[in-house]
Design an enzyme around this catalytic site. Structure first.
Site, PDB file in Angstrom:
ATOM      1  N   CYS A 200       0.846  -1.180   0.000  1.00  0.00           N
ATOM      2  CA  CYS A 200       0.000   0.000   0.000  1.00  0.00           C
ATOM      3  C   CYS A 200       0.883   1.232   0.000  1.00  0.00           C
ATOM      4  CB  CYS A 200      -0.904  -0.013   1.222  1.00  0.00           C
ATOM      5  SG  CYS A 200      -2.027   1.362   1.266  1.00  0.00           S
ATOM      6  N   THR A 452     -25.867   2.036  11.136  1.00  0.00           N
ATOM      7  CA  THR A 452     -26.884   1.854  10.101  1.00  0.00           C
ATOM      8  C   THR A 452     -27.717   3.110   9.993  1.00  0.00           C
ATOM      9  OG1 THR A 452     -28.723   0.545   9.311  1.00  0.00           O
ATOM     10  CG2 THR A 452     -28.562   0.829  11.676  1.00  0.00           C
ATOM     11  N   TYR A 453     -28.203   3.371   8.805  1.00  0.00           N
ATOM     12  CA  TYR A 453     -29.118   4.489   8.625  1.00  0.00           C
ATOM     13  C   TYR A 453     -30.496   3.962   8.220  1.00  0.00           C
ATOM     14  CZ  TYR A 453     -24.581   6.713   8.312  1.00  0.00           C
ATOM     15  OH  TYR A 453     -23.301   7.121   8.569  1.00  0.00           O
ATOM     16  N   GLU A 529     -22.764   3.910   0.864  1.00  0.00           N
ATOM     17  CA  GLU A 529     -23.056   2.566   1.355  1.00  0.00           C
ATOM     18  C   GLU A 529     -21.912   1.613   1.069  1.00  0.00           C
ATOM     19  OE1 GLU A 529     -27.858   2.240   1.264  1.00  0.00           O
ATOM     20  OE2 GLU A 529     -26.830   2.598  -0.612  1.00  0.00           O
TER      21      GLU A 529
END
Lengths: 558, 779
Positions: A200, A452-453, A529
């Site tokens: 990376c 969470t929404y 998301e």
């Protein structure tokens, strides 16, 4: 370049007090002007050629300065500083000096900076630009900026989920800057080692800078063999943890702890283990979200005028072909209704759970099947990706990679969460040896797991807990961790193949992630998301690695 | 109900047997002759014979291993001796009937829970009632005569870790949760809990009702604490708190001993401890046989305190005899250590250890041998025969700081110059000033700044840096709780404090106890001595300000002062207090104390669990205290502190304080500053002040009459161009550039220039740089 000196200059900009920011900005302006003047009055690049050596060092100094100003103009959470920086750049350009421009667009290659503007849901109004933020994110960014003097692209992308970001930054800050058994430069070096394991470049560069800034010995950066023996010994742990953590035994731990003058203390080891796992999983996130280099670092900006040809430097540096972009949009059309199908399945599972009671053996085989199946999910490009030379020097044995947990022949016993879980066991061990850190990690895991929404793509009010749990457990399953009380059949219902490919690639060999993979799963879902999914993957991976490492340490201790 | 089957029938010795696999839980049958061991790969019944364990029955039958056998918990019915229940890791609740004729004793299988079941519990008197608590957050009550649960209780939160029926109240049960809460339920009302309170930070792993005292519930959590709660009153009250060494996995009251309970840990620590809750610092007894963590403990008989059974991950089952337990007290040296407000150090230890004469190196050390009653504060405790603790006589040493010999006013000047009063965010200012005060060896001021930052920083925004400093503050003597590390039965234990400030606080405590200094042991609990040096209280006691701070580094404690055993090192006030204090990163400073205080019934602070000073208190809450503090400083003559705080706090406090008083402070401070020729600082203070009367000090005599440097005539109009010779008057005589910024000139010849240029010039020549021949003089 004298890194430390440069750092001092920027510090005052991160103050919350507007007037001291102003003063600092003033200083920087003077500095820039002085530099330009000292290079000489040569607005015309063609004719003048002052002594080249002198000019080179000076102008590279200036360029670094300008690059930093450019970074501030885009990324500083304070509006006034951003404006001033833009003005400054404009002035510099008017004088006739070449100014840099950012490479690529936005902090992530996968997530277009602009596209996000158009979406109007409240969630996505937090955009990937620092200019329009809600209050909470703004204040988190300000904090981060105050501490680091920069806002890295990772934080920006995580800014989709401020609640998590806050916890993430707090943890990372504690890990790198606060009291702990390891010295500051060692921490960064371990970070470099861990990130290098996954090639990376982004994280490696970031921490090479930090490493030098806290006074690390530049010689170490030539390769692991130049580092002290003690750190070299960590190489083995790094390797196993990154790719096959289940092979970790108490003998490994013992070797580290009992090596005469090069031995580690338990507290140091815990700190190192946390650092390693943190950076392994962060590397996953970096690749998974296609994080681009920060503007002020190499590869994040260019002085060349914009041209149409050529890929972003970063794409090449990260080993991802940029040509993926062109194929990306092909399959979009065929996938409508995907979300609805998924929701339907979730509902079905919820309803029929009581009726159809799988037998015990059935449950056991389902786990085994999922385990073997995840082995068959082959990451698309399997050709050996040779790590670029400059990164690979930070670790040994580059050929060592992820190997499927359940190969025929060698049978490694499954880790049952009920026997060794983070909440009951891991937490206590970490907190005991690295005071307080367990609490921070615990919080971070919980936030990641519970975030969470209640939305799915365009649908509101969806209970996503089942989906989140399936993702979490699937990752743990890949590492051979089993939940007795989970029906692994659910995974098959909820996660489709392209998603599984993405998960597996990201968790096991993140360097192979391509934009196509990112785009081909969950096509109708929003970017935020997908970032959420990435967070889940990252935390689940970190926990899995930690569990194995901590279990080995516990076994050593008893 | 309880037939007093007197315990004379039970004999035995410390013994163990190997199991085939690690145990997760154990349970005994009512007549104490058999024990059941359950784990992931084991489910067996052992008979307890006089000289060993005998395997009676293996309940794990059948060829294919089922997860239903993988037990997280097991319970033997206390009424019906053939009935057992297990909680399986896959979420099943299974009951077993030993009287079934076939090999498979499984009777019923309830698979209603979706996640692992952590705990099962039979009703103590009702034969057919079984309760279960699961990871999915639900508790279910089963009637064994039916196929399904009769009622479901939703904790509305996270996983249930333990459920326990009350011993005394037929309908009540307690449930403990992963998020730190404990709920009380009425079995008849599944819709809503009766009571809920937060017991621990982090999961509460276990709870246990007291077998005798109605309403006493012991809880153990991951935060390493065991707390005893009294539920009999309206408000749930924490009455005892024991700090153990690792997360508490099980807790069990000892039969027939009102204050004793046994604990074992889930990680790291393999021992079983029996605590006397009134003496929370050192375990009463320890069983050290296990080689891996102990997972289940149970007293063999409900009326016999001498037999303890335990199962462990190391695959052994032990019977421990109480008489074979090790008693850490016997090996420990009682000691107490406390920092005073001004950095003094009091240290009490067993007399025999203190016998060595004070060496010459101990500057400022005063010793008070045990039994000396001349000093105003001492404790005298009646022996309590029921407590099996040794009595110790201890001696006290107080290490005082020397009076700051270099008194002078240097500190004043340094402080004035280094304090930052504006230009940065509030928190940074406070932090900076705290550092300044600390480096100038003024810990009290330093702590004050730190406290101010904590009080007034916005709680909604626990920024990274705030966190950072909160942790740091653990090192400051910010919150000191002084507790005699007791374990003495302490007939002769006397503690004396000679410091006036300590006396003050002690008296406060004593008054709380409704006792005067001649405290004669109040029901055996007063042996803890608290000197609550929390800063809020500073201002309440009038102290002599002149007692300047100590240099802590001067005091090298004798090595043996810190006993090297880890039991003692884990004590909250021992050298590694950070661990405990930081458990909850967000606590404000004042909360941290409640963790290390130990219960004393009459001492009200103690029943407070962390919530009292929640981090969400509005800053206004603190204003009266801060005001009082400011007045205190001003009265002590440290008007500098008062004004600095006033300026830094700004609007936060200004309205609280009388305008005239403020003005008075400002005037005094400015006067002082000017006497020390700190003109810049004084001007800054004037500028930052908000009192009209002060600000106008700056507005007086602001006119400056100057001559033109060319024509030597007074300049009349504004600006720097002389209207007579039309030349710029502000040209530097040395470099001939127009001076912007600091301009210095000779009042004799009107020539001058850049400050540094003129200074440079005057080093070489006394004459005017302009060449006018004047011997320039600069003041």
């Amino acid at each position: 370049m004298d890194v430390r000196d440069a750092a001092g200059r920027w510090d005052a900009l991160s103050s919350r007090d507007a007037s001291s920011r102003n003063a600092a900005m003033e200083l920087i302006q003077q500095e820039v002007i002085k530099k330009i003047e000292s290079i000489g009055p040569m607005p015309d690049p063609q004719c003048s050629s002052p002594p080249p050596t002198m000019d080179d060092s000076l102008s590279s100094d200036l360029n670094a300065l300008l690059a930093h100003v450019l970074m501030l103009s885009k990324r500083c959470p304070y509006e006034d500083v951003r404006e001033k920086c833009i003005c400054l750049l404009q002035r510099v350009q008017d004088v006739g000096v070449r100014i840099p421009r950012p490479v690529g667009n936005g902090p992530s290659r996968f997530i277009p900076e602009k596209e996000v503007h158009r979406v109007s849901t409240p969630l996505l109004s937090q955009i990937l630009q620092v200019s329009k933020l809600d209050e909470r994110t703004q204040s988190i960014f300000e904090d981060a900026f105050a501490v680091l003097g920069r806002l890295d692209n990772i934080s920006l992308v995580m800014g989709f989920h401020p609640q998590y970001l806050e916890s993430f930054l707090r943890t990372q800050h504690y890990l790198l800057q606060m009291d702990g058994p390891l010295s500051l430069h060692c921490r960064h070096y371990i970070g470099i080692m861990a990130a290098a394991r996954h090639q990376c470049t982004y994280l490696v560069n970031l921490h090479v800078n930090d490493f030098l800034q806290v006074g690390g010995d530049p010689k170490w950066l030539n390769g692991l063999e130049e580092a002290p023996r003690k750190l070299q010994a960590l190489g083995e742990l790094n390797k196993i943890l990154a790719h096959r953590p289940w092979l970790l035994t108490k003998e490994h731990i013992e070797r580290l702890l009992k090596a005469e003058e090069h031995s580690w203390s338990l507290a140091e080891l815990i700190h190192a283990v946390v650092l390693l796992t943190h950076y392994h999983s962060l590397a996953s996130f970096t690749f998974g979200c296609g994080i681009t280099p920060d503007i002020h670092t190499d590869g994040g900006h260019t002085f060349r005028p914009p041209s149409l040809s050529g890929y972003c430097v970063c794409d090449i540096a990260n080993g991802n072909g940029a040509q993926e972009d062109m194929f990306g949009n092909q399959q979009v059309s065929e996938s409508s209704g995907e979300v609805e199908v998924l929701m339907e399945r979730m509902k079905q599972l919820q309803e029929c759970r009581d009726e159809e009671e799988a037998s015990q053996e059935e449950m056991a085989t389902r786990f085994e099947r999922e385990k073997t199946e995840c082995m068959l999910v082959v990451t698309s490009e399997d050709e050996e990706c040779v790590p670029s030379r400059d990164v690979s020097r930070h670790f040994e044995d580059p050929s060592y990679g992820y190997k499927d947990f359940s190969r025929r022949g060698e049978h490694v016993p499954t880790l049952r969460v009920q026997d060794y879980s983070w909440e009951d066991h891991g937490f206590s061990l970490v907190n005991r040896l690295y005071s307080d850190f367990g609490q921070l990690l615990d919080e971070k895991f919980q936030i990641a797991f519970n975030l969470t929404y209640n939305t799915m793509a365009t649908h509101q009010g969806v209970d996503t807990s089942m989906l989140r749990r399936a993702i979490w457990n699937y990752i743990h399953c890949m590492f051979g961790i089993r939940y007795d009380d989970y029906d692994y059949g659910e995974i098959n219902q909820l996660l489709d193949r392209s998603f599984k490919v993405y998960i597996k690639t990201m968790v096991c060999s993140p360097e192979k992630i391509t934009k196509r993979m990112y785009e081909s799963f969950w096509r109708q879902f929003r970017h935020s998301e997908k970032v959420h999914v990435n967070l889940l993957l990252m935390e689940a991976r970190m926990q899995a690695e930690l569990l194995y490492a901590l279990r080995a340490i516990t076994r050593y201790m008893t | 109900m309880e037939k007093m089957t007197r315990v004379s029938t039970i004999n035995g010795r410390t013994m163990f047997c190997h199991l085939d696999a690690p145990a997760n839980a154990i349970s005994v049958c009512r007549d104490a002759t058999q024990v059941v061991v359950a784990g992931r790969n084991i489910f067996k019944i052992y008979g307890l014979e006089e000289d060993g364990f005998v395997e009676r029955l293996n309940l794990r039958v059948g060829r294919k291993p089922s997860l239903n056998f993988s037990c997280a918990d097991v319970m033997w019915h206390q009424m019906e001796e053939n009935l057992l229940a297990t909680a399986a890791t896959n979420g099943a609740v299974v009951t077993w009937n030993l009287s079934r004729p076939c090999r498979n004793k499984q009777e019923q299988l309830f698979t209603e829970h979706k996640r692992t079941v952590n705990k099962v519990c039979f009703h103590p008197t009702e034969v057919n009632m079984l309760l279960s608590g699961s990871q999915d957050g639900f508790m279910k009550c089963f009637d064994l005569r039916k196929k399904e649960s009769v009622s479901t209780f939703s904790g509305q939160s996270e996983s249930v870790r333990d459920v326990q029926f009350s011993m005394k109240d037929y309908f009540t049960f307690a449930a403990s949760f992963e998020n730190g809460n404990v709920q009380l339920w009425d079995i008849r009302r599944p819709d809503r809990y009766e009571r809920m309170f937060t017991a621990h930070t982090g999961p509460v792993f276990c709870c246990d009702w007291h077998p005798e005292d109605r309403g006493w519930l012991a809880t153990g959590g991951r935060d390493k604490m065991v707390k005893v709660w009294d539920m009999s009153t309206n408000r749930v009250k924490e009455i005892y708190c024991v700090q153990t060494f690792a997360s508490v996995a099980r807790v069990k009251w000892r039969p027939e001993r009102r204050y004793h309970l046994a604990t074992c840990s889930m990680m790291v620590d393999h021992n079983i401890y029996v605590w006397d809750v009134r003496r929370p610092f050192i375990p009463f007894a320890t069983f050290e046989e296990h080689k891996d963590v102990t997972t289940g403990i149970v007293w063999r008989h409900q009326h016999d305190p001498y037999f303890l059974l335990s199962g462990s991950k190391d695959s052994t089952l032990y019977q421990h005899m109480f008489k074979d337990a090790s008693r850490p007290v016997d090996r420990a040296n009682p000691e107490g250590l406390c920092f005073g407000l001004f950095g003094d150090l009091a240290f009490a230890a067993k007399e025999s250890l203190m016998s060595a004469p004070a060496s010459a190196g101990d500057v400022g050390r005063k010793t008070y041998p045990g039994g000396d009653r001349r000093y105003p504060i001492f404790f005298f405790k009646k022996p309590d025969v029921t407590e099996q603790f040794a009595q110790v006589s201890s001696a006290l040493s107080v290490f005082e700081s020397e009076a700051d010999s270099s008194a002078g006013m240097d500190w004043f000047i340094n402080t004035a110059q280094s304090y930052l009063l504006s230009g940065k965010p509030f928190a940074e200012l406070c932090e900076h000033n705290a550092h300044v005060a600390k480096s100038l060896n003024r810990p009290q001021e330093s702590t004050t700044w730190t406290m101010l930052r904590i009080m007034f920083s916005e709680p909604a925004n626990p920024s990274l840096s705030t966190n950072h400093n909160l942790n740091k503050s653990g090192n400051l003597p910010l919150v000191n709780s002084f507790s005699m590390k007791e374990m003495s039965g302490a007939l002769n234990e006397r503690n004396k404090e000679n410091r006036q400030d300590n006396i003050h606080s002690l008296e406060t405590n004593l008054n709380n106890n409704d006792e005067n200094e001649e405290t004669e042991g109040s029901e055996g609990q007063a042996e803890y001595l608290f000197v609550d040096d929390e800063l809020d209280d500073d201002e309440l006691y009038s102290m002599e300000h002149d007692n300047q701070p100590a240099e802590e580094s001067e005091y090298l404690l004798p090595q043996e002062a810190f006993p090297l055993r880890h039991e003692i090192m884990d004590h909250p006030s021992a050298p590694e207090p950070l661990q405990e204090k930081q458990e909850s990163p967000h606590v404000s400073g004042s909360e941290a104390e409640s963790m290390c205080l130990t219960p004393m019934e009459s001492f009200s602070l103690i029943s407070v669990s962390q919530q009292l000073f929640s981090p969400h208190l509005p800053p206004k809450f603190f204003c009266p205290i801060v005001k009082e503090m400011l007045c205190y400083y001003a009265e002590q003559g440290d008007v500098q502190m008062a004004v600095s705080v006033l300026i830094v706090l700004g609007d936060r406090i200004r309205k609280e304080i009388d305008e005239l008083m403020q003005e008075h402070w400002y005037m005094s401070y400015i006067d002082l500053l000017q006497r020390f020729e700190l003109w810049n600082v004084s001007n800054e203070v004037i500028k930052l002040s908000t009192c009209g009367a002060i600000m106008c000090l700056n507005q007086a005599s602001t006119t400056l009459h100057i001559n033109c440097s060319n024509c030597k005539r007074p300049m009349s109009n504004k600006g720097w161009i002389c209207d007579r010779c039309h030349q710029c008057a502000s040209v530097c005589a040395v470099c001939h550039h127009v001076v912007k910024g600091l301009f210095v000139w000779c009042q004799g010849c009107s020539h001058g220039g850049h400050l540094e240029h003129v200074m440079e010039w005057l080093k070489q020549s006394k004459h005017c740089p302009a060449g006018c021949g004047h011997l320039c003089e600069y003041t």
